[in-house]
Every structure is written in structure tokens, then in C-alpha cells.
Enzyme design. Structure first.
Site, short mmCIF file in Angstrom:
data_model
loop_
_atom_site.label_atom_id
_atom_site.label_comp_id
_atom_site.label_asym_id
_atom_site.label_seq_id
_atom_site.Cartn_x
_atom_site.Cartn_y
_atom_site.Cartn_z
N THR A 45 34.51 9.49 -20.99
CA THR A 45 33.43 10.49 -21.01
C THR A 45 33.44 11.33 -19.74
OG1 THR A 45 31.95 8.81 -20.11
CG2 THR A 45 31.87 9.17 -22.49
N VAL A 67 38.94 -0.03 -17.46
CA VAL A 67 38.59 -1.24 -16.71
C VAL A 67 38.57 -2.50 -17.57
CG1 VAL A 67 37.30 0.01 -14.93
CG2 VAL A 67 36.08 -0.87 -16.94
N ALA A 124 26.20 -0.72 -11.72
CA ALA A 124 25.25 0.27 -12.23
C ALA A 124 24.67 -0.25 -13.53
CB ALA A 124 25.97 1.60 -12.45
N TYR A 155 25.05 -1.23 -25.67
CA TYR A 155 24.82 -0.76 -24.30
C TYR A 155 23.76 -1.62 -23.61
CZ TYR A 155 23.79 2.66 -20.58
OH TYR A 155 23.60 3.29 -19.36
N LYS A 159 24.80 -4.28 -20.86
CA LYS A 159 24.38 -4.15 -19.46
C LYS A 159 23.62 -5.40 -19.00
CE LYS A 159 25.67 0.12 -18.23
NZ LYS A 159 26.43 0.47 -17.03
N1 LIG Z 1 22.95 9.02 -15.86
C1 LIG Z 1 21.94 8.22 -16.15
O1 LIG Z 1 20.83 8.67 -16.42
C2 LIG Z 1 22.14 6.73 -16.12
C3 LIG Z 1 21.02 5.91 -16.39
C4 LIG Z 1 21.19 4.53 -16.37
C5 LIG Z 1 22.42 3.99 -16.07
N2 LIG Z 1 23.48 4.80 -15.82
C6 LIG Z 1 24.78 4.16 -15.55
O2 LIG Z 1 25.45 4.83 -14.51
C7 LIG Z 1 26.84 4.87 -14.77
C8 LIG Z 1 27.34 6.30 -14.71
O3 LIG Z 1 26.67 7.07 -15.70
P1 LIG Z 1 26.96 8.62 -15.91
O4 LIG Z 1 25.71 9.25 -16.31
O5 LIG Z 1 27.69 9.15 -14.75
O6 LIG Z 1 27.90 8.56 -17.19
P2 LIG Z 1 29.32 9.26 -17.45
O7 LIG Z 1 29.65 9.01 -18.88
O8 LIG Z 1 29.33 10.65 -16.97
O9 LIG Z 1 30.28 8.41 -16.50
C9 LIG Z 1 30.87 7.20 -16.87
C10 LIG Z 1 32.31 7.23 -16.40
O10 LIG Z 1 32.92 5.99 -16.73
C11 LIG Z 1 34.18 6.24 -17.35
N3 LIG Z 1 34.45 5.12 -18.25
C12 LIG Z 1 33.76 4.73 -19.35
N4 LIG Z 1 34.30 3.63 -19.89
C13 LIG Z 1 35.35 3.30 -19.11
C14 LIG Z 1 36.31 2.26 -19.14
N5 LIG Z 1 36.29 1.32 -20.10
N6 LIG Z 1 37.27 2.23 -18.17
C15 LIG Z 1 37.32 3.19 -17.20
N7 LIG Z 1 36.43 4.20 -17.13
C16 LIG Z 1 35.47 4.25 -18.07
C17 LIG Z 1 34.01 7.55 -18.08
O11 LIG Z 1 35.24 8.21 -18.35
C18 LIG Z 1 33.14 8.32 -17.09
O12 LIG Z 1 33.91 9.01 -16.15
C19 LIG Z 1 27.06 4.21 -16.14
O13 LIG Z 1 27.45 2.87 -15.94
C20 LIG Z 1 25.68 4.25 -16.76
O14 LIG Z 1 25.48 3.17 -17.65
C21 LIG Z 1 23.37 6.17 -15.85
#
Ligand SMILES: NC(=O)c1ccc[n+]([C@@H]2O[C@H](COP(=O)([O-])OP(=O)(O)OC[C@H]3O[C@@H](n4cnc5c(N)ncnc54)[C@H](O)[C@@H]3O)[C@@H](O)[C@H]2O)c1
Length: 347
Positions: A45, A67, A124, A155, A159
Site C-alpha cells: 500500500t 515482512v 504500531a 486487522y 493487531k
Molecule cells: N494512519 C492511521 O490512521 C493509523 C491508525 C492506526 C494504526 N496505524 C498503523 O500505522 C502503520 C502505518 O499506517 P499507514 O497509515 O502509514 O498505512 P500505509 O498503508 O500507508 O503504510 C503501511 C506500509 O506497510 C507496507 N506493508 C504492508 N504490508 C507489508 C508487508 N507484509 N511487508 C512489508 N511491507 C508491508 C505498505 O506497503 C506500506 O508502505 C500501520 O501498521 C497501521 O496499522 C495507522
């Protein structure tokens, strides 16, 4: 208690998910502080555009990897941030098995890597571990109201399992693991089509389309600007001693979705109207963090008001949506095959 190995010289920090929305801002902030950064990302993503400005930075290295597979990093790593996971409902529901495996096997692999390097680890996690909460605001000791069989379970429960793994590794004295529970965060570099409420409404308003609200619009959310979140993540990673308990990071300002839509319509004037659609299954009604623990342990609180952050985000979307050559990538639609063979935690 595990001791951190950092000796005051340059740190090497691994950011899994570093090409994503939050991760790329974290990479920026770490490099600005003088750290070396290894960004591990599968681009599920995330976007290359998010890290392109860093590609020629002498202290930045990109490793393209999922990962869920074991990671081999030779260079001494001092800190590991695990942000790797699709975060918006359409993206994490596109392949729910892979989402669950990313949370469990992916977190296990990164914890094992941190253990091998005697590095601190930050997971996270998310406010989604509280599900559709029956307590308000949500404190870290609230155990949540989560469906373990619904469409969000890959999800939410993934988590929760990842949190359990972190605290088991910490209790066993194997990894200096820390857990942050992130509440809705927004800002530049969100994918315009990621299905999250702020990106949906801003893109619709900028395109002159009707703003879609699911449900009555009286459900509430709290919105944290991305630079505030990154400051909180770094504070939790660096605080000594390890708090040994999860810490909420979010903005406690609470807005109904109708209020958010009204702000956006004022900010992006045009012909947009509001249309209402049925609420998706298991969508929480209220969300607001109690941030007393973050204030006390990290001396952290958010600084950017919603109006300012929304304007910066609207400007960003306007640039990627309407400037030639900068169109945002469409989200992945086809599910990937499951990765059930990857459960080799610590192997
Ligand atoms: N943005 C928010 O509001 C929010 C809220 C709660 C938790 N989070 C957590 O923060 C983290 C980042 O969120 P974000 O908003 O930047 O999302 P995002 O989707 O922009 O970033 C996630 C990143 O992880 C990478 N990724 C996903 N699965 C992967 C895998 N199996 N191996 C390697 N890379 C992988 C994606 O390519 C992406 O670059 C996530 O873990 C999310 O659960 C975000």
C-alpha cells in the site's frame, strides 16, 4: 530489564512499512535527526513516490521485502519500528489472510530481528484494538469490544495478537518491545483513494463530487496530524525505561463526521453536497483517545489543530490529483495468495 544498546553515536534504525504514509514521515524525521535508516517495504500500500526524495540520501537504504518472510540484515540495527501493515479497511480487507499474517508472522519476524540485534522495538498498534468501544474516551486499560469473526477481525485481532507477541517477548526478557496504539492520523502522503474518511471527503470536495457519509454522520472520530504522531512514536521509542504497557497516541479533539464534512466544505468551496449511505458492518460509533499516559510518560501532546492539518492535506491532494505526472497510484484490487507457510517466528 533489557538495556538499550545505543551509545550516543549514529543510530541505525529499521523502519518496516517505511514507504507508507506514516512510515515515510518517520524516515524523514529520523534522517533529520542524523540516524541511518533502513526502510523495509513490500509496496503493498506504500508508494515509491513517498521515499523517492530519500533515495540518494547517504544514510538511507531501501529493502524491498514482505515482512512475512524472514529478514536478514547484516548491519548492526539499534531500533526497529514496525509500521508494516495495510491500514485502511479496503486495503486490509482486500486480502484478509495476508493482513493477519503480516500482523502475526511479520511482527514475529521483526521481533526476532530486534532480538538478534539487541535493538529496541516499537509496534504500531491501533485504536482498532478497542473495537466498537463501550467506554469513552478509551484508556489503555480498557480491553475493548472487538468481533473476532467479522470483516475487520483480520486487522483488529491481528493487531491484538501482535501486541500479545510484543509483551510476551518483553516479559521473557528477549526484546525491548514497546507498543503504541495509534488513533486516526491524517496528512500529506495518504493515498487519495485509500477509503479513509479524511481522504474520501477531501478528494470528493476537491473533485466537486458529493461528499459521502456512511451512517448518520453523528459517529465521532479524533484526528491526529502526522507530524504529531511521528513525534509521539519517537518519544515512545526513546523513553527510558520502557513503559512496559501500551501507550495511546492521538488527538483527543472529537468531531462528528458531519462536523468534519462541514469544515471541508468551508475549506474547499464548490458545488459539493452531502449524500448519506448505510454504515458498514462493525464500524465504531465513537473514538477518542485518553492521552494521559502519553502526557505523563512521554511529555507528549498533539500541537497541530485540525483546521491547519486539513489545509495542508488538501493542498497535498490538490497537487497529486491535479498536477500532470503526479497522479496517485490506484489501490490494489486483486487479493494476493495467502502466506500461510510464513509462520516461522524466530526461526
Ligand atoms: N494512519 C492511521 O490512521 C493509523 C491508525 C492506526 C494504526 N496505524 C498503523 O500505522 C502503520 C502505518 O499506517 P499507514 O497509515 O502509514 O498505512 P500505509 O498503508 O500507508 O503504510 C503501511 C506500509 O506497510 C507496507 N506493508 C504492508 N504490508 C507489508 C508487508 N507484509 N511487508 C512489508 N511491507 C508491508 C505498505 O506497503 C506500506 O508502505 C500501520 O501498521 C497501521 O496499522 C495507522
Amino acid at each position: 530489564m533489557l538495556q538499550k544498546v545505543h551509545d550516543g553515536k549514529t543510530r541505525t534504525v529499521l523502519v518496516a512499512g517505511g514507504a507508507g504514509f506514516v512510515g515515510s514521515h518517520l524516515c524523514d524525521a529520523l534522517l533529520l535527526r542524523g540516524d541511518k535508516v533502513i526502510c523495509v517495504d513490500s509496496f503493498l500500500t506504500g508508494s515509491r513516490a513517498n521515499v523517492r526524495p530519500l533515495e540518494n540520501h547517504p544514510k538511507f537504504r531501501l529493502v524491498e521485502q514482505d515482512v512475512c518472510h524472514l529478514l536478514n540484515i547484516e548491519e548492526q540495527v539499534h531500533q526497529v519500528y514496525n509500521l508494516a501493515c495495510a491500514a485502511s479497511p479496503p486495503s486490509y480487507q482486500a486480502d484478509p489472510v495476508h493482513t493477519m499474517m503480516t500482523c502475526v508472522a511479520g511482527t514475529g519476524n521483526l521481533l526476532a530481528l530486534a532480538e538478534r540485534h539487541n535493538a529496541s522495538f516499537l509496534q504500531a498498534s491501533t485504536s482498532e484494538v478497542y473495537g466498537d468501544p463501550e467506554e469513552h474516551p478509551q484508556r489503555e486499560d480498557y480491553r475493548g469490544n472487538v468481533s473476532c469473526t467479522g470483516p475487520r477481525a483480520c486487522y483488529d485481532e491481528g493487531k491484538r495478537a501482535a501486541e500479545a507477541l510484543c509483551f510476551d517477548m518483553l516479559r521473557a526478557g528477549r526484546t525491548d518491545a514497546r507498543v503504541v496504539r495509534i488513533f486516526n492520523t491524517y496528512g500529506p502522503r495518504m493515498q487519495p483513494n485509500d477509503g479513509r474518511i479524511i481522504s474520501n471527503l477531501l478528494v470528493q470536495a476537491l473533485s466537486g463530487d458529493p461528499l459521502t457519509i456512511y451512517g448518520s454522520g453523528e459517529q465521532t472520530r479524533s484526528f491526529c496530524f502526522v507530524t504529531d504522531l511521528v513525534a509521539g512514536l519517537m518519544a515512545l521509542m526513546d523513553v527510558d525505561p520502557n513503559p512496559g504497557a501500551p501507550v495511546n497516541i492521538g488527538n483527543p479533539g472529537e468531531f462528528t463526521i458531519n462536523e468534519l464534512a462541514a469544515m471541508i466544505l468551508t475549506m474547499v468551496p464548490g458545488r459539493s453536497e452531502i449524500v448519506y449511505r448505510p454504515l458498514p458492518k462493525d464500524d465504531p460509533q465513537r473514538r477518542r483517545p485518553d492521552i494521559a499516559r502519553a502526557k505523563e510518560l512521554l511529555d507528549w501532546e498533539p500541537k497541530v489543530p485540525l483546521s491547519q492539518g486539513l489545509q495542508e492535506t488538501a493542498d497535498y491532494f490538490a497537487s497529486v490529483l491535479f498536477e500532470p505526472g503526479l497522479r496517485a497510484r490506484p489501490s490494489r484490487e486483486k487479493p494476493r495468495p495467502g502466506l500461510t507457510g510464513a509462520l516461522q517466528i524466530g526461526a
